[in-house]
Enzyme design. Sequence first.
Site, PDB file in Angstrom:
ATOM      1  N   ARG A 101     -61.842 -24.193  13.458  1.00  0.00           N
ATOM      2  CA  ARG A 101     -60.427 -23.848  13.257  1.00  0.00           C
ATOM      3  C   ARG A 101     -59.633 -24.605  14.311  1.00  0.00           C
ATOM      4  NH1 ARG A 101     -57.489 -18.082  12.170  1.00  0.00           N
ATOM      5  NH2 ARG A 101     -58.419 -18.546  10.142  1.00  0.00           N
ATOM      6  N   HIS A 128     -55.938 -24.141   4.358  1.00  0.00           N
ATOM      7  CA  HIS A 128     -56.819 -22.997   4.626  1.00  0.00           C
ATOM      8  C   HIS A 128     -57.699 -22.788   3.385  1.00  0.00           C
ATOM      9  CE1 HIS A 128     -58.444 -19.593   6.473  1.00  0.00           C
ATOM     10  NE2 HIS A 128     -57.399 -18.800   6.564  1.00  0.00           N
ATOM     11  N   GLN A 131     -59.693 -19.448   2.575  1.00  0.00           N
ATOM     12  CA  GLN A 131     -58.914 -18.308   2.092  1.00  0.00           C
ATOM     13  C   GLN A 131     -58.759 -18.368   0.570  1.00  0.00           C
ATOM     14  OE1 GLN A 131     -57.437 -15.672   4.045  1.00  0.00           O
ATOM     15  NE2 GLN A 131     -57.298 -14.805   1.997  1.00  0.00           N
ATOM     16  N   ASP A 215     -47.217 -15.164   2.877  1.00  0.00           N
ATOM     17  CA  ASP A 215     -47.878 -15.433   4.155  1.00  0.00           C
ATOM     18  C   ASP A 215     -46.859 -15.127   5.247  1.00  0.00           C
ATOM     19  OD1 ASP A 215     -49.694 -16.282   6.058  1.00  0.00           O
ATOM     20  OD2 ASP A 215     -49.465 -18.421   5.633  1.00  0.00           O
ATOM     21  N   CYS A 255     -52.947 -13.209   2.956  1.00  0.00           N
ATOM     22  CA  CYS A 255     -54.188 -13.570   3.661  1.00  0.00           C
ATOM     23  C   CYS A 255     -54.422 -12.699   4.891  1.00  0.00           C
ATOM     24  CB  CYS A 255     -54.177 -15.053   4.012  1.00  0.00           C
ATOM     25  SG  CYS A 255     -52.851 -15.536   5.132  1.00  0.00           S
ATOM     26  N   ARG A 283     -63.557 -12.489   1.853  1.00  0.00           N
ATOM     27  CA  ARG A 283     -63.774 -13.631   2.762  1.00  0.00           C
ATOM     28  C   ARG A 283     -65.258 -13.706   3.111  1.00  0.00           C
ATOM     29  NH1 ARG A 283     -59.581 -15.570   5.704  1.00  0.00           N
ATOM     30  NH2 ARG A 283     -61.038 -17.312   5.952  1.00  0.00           N
TER      31      ARG A 283
HETATM   32  N1   CP Z   1     -56.586 -14.885   6.857  1.00  0.00           N
HETATM   33  C1   CP Z   1     -57.197 -15.346   7.964  1.00  0.00           C
HETATM   34  O1   CP Z   1     -57.591 -16.515   8.065  1.00  0.00           O
HETATM   35  O2   CP Z   1     -57.375 -14.410   8.930  1.00  0.00           O
HETATM   36  P1   CP Z   1     -57.809 -14.728  10.423  1.00  0.00           P
HETATM   37  O3   CP Z   1     -56.732 -15.569  11.048  1.00  0.00           O
HETATM   38  O4   CP Z   1     -57.939 -13.375  11.064  1.00  0.00           O
HETATM   39  O5   CP Z   1     -59.119 -15.470  10.401  1.00  0.00           O
END
Ligand code: CP
Length: 296
Positions: A101, A128, A131, A215, A255, A283
């Site tokens: 990430r 992303h 997701q 979001d 998300c 997830r």
């Molecule tokens: N939706 C998502 O990616 O959550 P986190 O940032 O907690 O990983």
Amino acid sequence: MSKRDFLTLLDCSLEELNAITRRGTELRGMTEQPQTLAGKSAVMMFQLNSTRTRVAFEAGLKQLGGHAVILSPADSQFGRGEPVEDMARVLSEMVDAVIIRTSSQALLEDFARAATIPVINAMSERYHPCQLLADVQTFEELRGPIEGRTVGFVGDGYNMCNSYINAARQWGFHLKIASPEGYRPDQELLKSTNNAELVETAQEAVADADLVVTDVWSSMGHEGEESRRLAAFEPFRVDEALLDGASPDVLFMHCLPAHRGEEVNDTVLDDPRSCVFREAGNRLHSQKALLEFLLT
Ligand code: CP
């Protein structure tokens, strides 16, 4: 066989994406998890905070018999400027995959080019994709195929919105996006598919939608812009009244984490049309399916 990466949804064919999401549903239904990743290990490097993505990968690896190595920027050479290409080559000698990430899609791409093992985008400033695996899996579990359906995206034209554009292109659904001026998604990306369009208002985006998505208004990386964004995004809040303008059997997704009182009101996450907690739970299963796809 050459290694595969998962940096965007476009790294897989539609058939492969469907195989992953359907396998995610299959894994969700199994009380005993298959040990398909026995002997496999993956490094997880998170330059930005995470709860869902990180727990899903770490717990998912464990459930399938594999092992996660957590490498934080603070206590690894990642945070001290070791060249990305060198790190990629070193880790390729040691583990079976790297999950990153980062606020830089370019870093991910550089890492993946140098690595001889799969590299997974656990979220960047651009996309992303993990997701979206969970979102499509969840929609199809509850409503059947997403192909040909209408999705309304309300809010920031950032990494989640970009991933929905790629998803519309791949899965063949119609995406209507409502974002304030100055926060709309990338024009070039929009032009990459006939399946996504910009509309003016949140009400237009959700009209007849089978799925409504939003979001946060200030993602990681937008620190310091919060007050300006609050004013611009005010007409783009999702609440029950907005969902009333969608299809009668609409689903609502986010998300998470959510900011109640900003992009959602206090109650819509708990509305019967909301499936945000099942979406979050998926997830785990979709990312296990992704790991199986890339590593076995
Ligand atoms: N939706 C998502 O990616 O959550 P986190 O940032 O907690 O990983």
